[in-house]
Write a protein that holds these residues in place. Structure first.
Motif, mmCIF file in Angstrom:
data_model
loop_
_atom_site.group_PDB
_atom_site.id
_atom_site.type_symbol
_atom_site.label_atom_id
_atom_site.label_comp_id
_atom_site.label_asym_id
_atom_site.label_seq_id
_atom_site.Cartn_x
_atom_site.Cartn_y
_atom_site.Cartn_z
ATOM 1 N N TRP A 72 -17.792 -25.903 12.032
ATOM 2 C CA TRP A 72 -18.206 -25.409 13.333
ATOM 3 C C TRP A 72 -19.710 -25.180 13.392
ATOM 4 N N HIS A 73 -20.311 -25.588 14.459
ATOM 5 C CA HIS A 73 -21.732 -25.382 14.724
ATOM 6 C C HIS A 73 -21.806 -24.712 16.092
ATOM 7 N N PRO A 74 -22.572 -23.643 16.251
ATOM 8 C CA PRO A 74 -22.538 -22.884 17.502
ATOM 9 C C PRO A 74 -23.183 -23.569 18.701
ATOM 10 N N ALA A 75 -24.034 -24.545 18.510
ATOM 11 C CA ALA A 75 -24.752 -25.140 19.635
ATOM 12 C C ALA A 75 -23.819 -25.675 20.731
ATOM 13 N N PRO A 76 -22.776 -26.450 20.415
ATOM 14 C CA PRO A 76 -21.907 -26.931 21.497
ATOM 15 C C PRO A 76 -21.231 -25.795 22.275
ATOM 16 N N LEU A 77 -20.797 -24.775 21.564
ATOM 17 C CA LEU A 77 -20.164 -23.651 22.249
ATOM 18 C C LEU A 77 -21.163 -22.925 23.140
ATOM 19 N N LEU A 78 -22.403 -22.796 22.686
ATOM 20 C CA LEU A 78 -23.424 -22.154 23.507
ATOM 21 C C LEU A 78 -23.729 -22.978 24.753
ATOM 22 N N VAL A 79 -23.695 -24.291 24.638
ATOM 23 C CA VAL A 79 -23.887 -25.149 25.815
ATOM 24 C C VAL A 79 -22.745 -24.915 26.812
ATOM 25 N N VAL A 80 -21.527 -24.868 26.304
ATOM 26 C CA VAL A 80 -20.371 -24.626 27.180
ATOM 27 C C VAL A 80 -20.485 -23.251 27.834
ATOM 28 N N ALA A 81 -20.848 -22.248 27.061
ATOM 29 C CA ALA A 81 -21.024 -20.911 27.628
ATOM 30 C C ALA A 81 -22.100 -20.930 28.704
ATOM 31 N N GLY A 82 -23.174 -21.663 28.465
ATOM 32 C CA GLY A 82 -24.230 -21.786 29.478
ATOM 33 C C GLY A 82 -23.741 -22.463 30.747
ATOM 34 N N LEU A 83 -22.924 -23.505 30.596
ATOM 35 C CA LEU A 83 -22.375 -24.190 31.772
ATOM 36 C C LEU A 83 -21.428 -23.281 32.551
ATOM 37 N N ALA A 84 -20.620 -22.513 31.840
ATOM 38 C CA ALA A 84 -19.719 -21.572 32.513
ATOM 39 C C ALA A 84 -20.521 -20.528 33.275
ATOM 40 N N GLN A 85 -21.572 -20.012 32.665
ATOM 41 C CA GLN A 85 -22.402 -19.020 33.339
ATOM 42 C C GLN A 85 -23.149 -19.640 34.525
ATOM 43 N N ALA A 86 -23.537 -20.902 34.404
ATOM 44 C CA ALA A 86 -24.173 -21.585 35.540
ATOM 45 C C ALA A 86 -23.206 -21.649 36.720
ATOM 46 N N GLY A 87 -21.945 -21.935 36.421
ATOM 47 C CA GLY A 87 -20.935 -21.936 37.483
ATOM 48 C C GLY A 87 -20.813 -20.574 38.133
ATOM 49 N N ASP A 88 -20.784 -19.531 37.319
ATOM 50 C CA ASP A 88 -20.724 -18.174 37.865
ATOM 51 C C ASP A 88 -21.933 -17.878 38.743
ATOM 52 N N ALA A 89 -23.123 -18.245 38.269
ATOM 53 C CA ALA A 89 -24.339 -17.980 39.033
ATOM 54 C C ALA A 89 -24.319 -18.707 40.375
ATOM 55 N N LEU A 90 -23.850 -19.954 40.367
ATOM 56 C CA LEU A 90 -23.766 -20.718 41.613
ATOM 57 C C LEU A 90 -22.737 -20.126 42.573
ATOM 58 N N VAL A 91 -21.611 -19.677 42.030
ATOM 59 C CA VAL A 91 -20.602 -19.021 42.862
ATOM 60 C C VAL A 91 -21.189 -17.738 43.450
ATOM 61 N N GLY A 92 -21.888 -16.969 42.632
ATOM 62 C CA GLY A 92 -22.532 -15.748 43.110
ATOM 63 C C GLY A 92 -23.553 -16.030 44.198
ATOM 64 N N LEU A 93 -24.322 -17.082 44.016
ATOM 65 C CA LEU A 93 -25.308 -17.469 45.023
ATOM 66 C C LEU A 93 -24.625 -17.837 46.335
ATOM 67 N N GLY A 94 -23.573 -18.648 46.240
ATOM 68 C CA GLY A 94 -22.848 -19.060 47.442
ATOM 69 C C GLY A 94 -22.143 -17.916 48.146
ATOM 70 N N ALA A 95 -21.706 -16.914 47.374
ATOM 71 C CA ALA A 95 -20.991 -15.777 47.954
ATOM 72 C C ALA A 95 -21.933 -14.635 48.345
#
Length: 129
Positions: A72-95
């Motif tokens: 296991w290497h943390p970089a891919p998981l951190l990218v996924v976590a970043g993408l999930a948070q980007a989705g949250d931020a966009l939802v927050g912006l839209g709402a």
């Protein structure tokens, strides 16, 4: 690998704890994440969008992990976590939820900068067969 970079470990830990805190508290008190005066319909739509924003990248992470034969290497998981948070931020912006937008954007920055910094150092070891 994150233990070797204590600042990155701390920042990612804070982002994860914040995200988990809201994820665990919001079902008990949706008012923590919903705009003031929301009657419920918008909240249901908001939660559906947040679920989709997380389910897709997290599913991709599981698929990635399930198909790799390396440690296991943390970089891919951190990218996924970043993408999930980007989705949250966009939802927050839209709402129109500034806290969700700003906190999500901050977490995106932490996760993706960390992934890039860690991705520069090759440290993948083969898994014992």
């Amino acid at each position: 690998m994150l233990r070797e970079r204590p600042v990155l470990a701390l920042l990612n830990g804070v982002a994860a704890v914040g995200s988990l805190g809201f994820a665990l508290a919001a079902p008990a008190d949706p008012g923590l994440v919903l705009p003031l005066g929301d009657g419920g319909a918008t909240g249901t739509d908001l939660y559906a969008r947040v679920y989709a924003a997380r389910a897709v990248p997290l599913g991709a992470a599981v698929l990635y992990a399930a198909t790799r034969r390396t440690a296991w290497h943390p970089a891919p998981l951190l990218v996924v976590a970043g993408l999930a948070q980007a989705g949250d931020a966009l939802v927050g912006l839209g709402a129109g939820i500034p806290g969700m937008t700003v906190a999500g954007a901050a977490a995106v920055t932490v996760h993706l900068v960390s992934a890039r910094a860690l991705g520069r150092r090759p440290s993948v070891m083969p898994v014992a067969a």
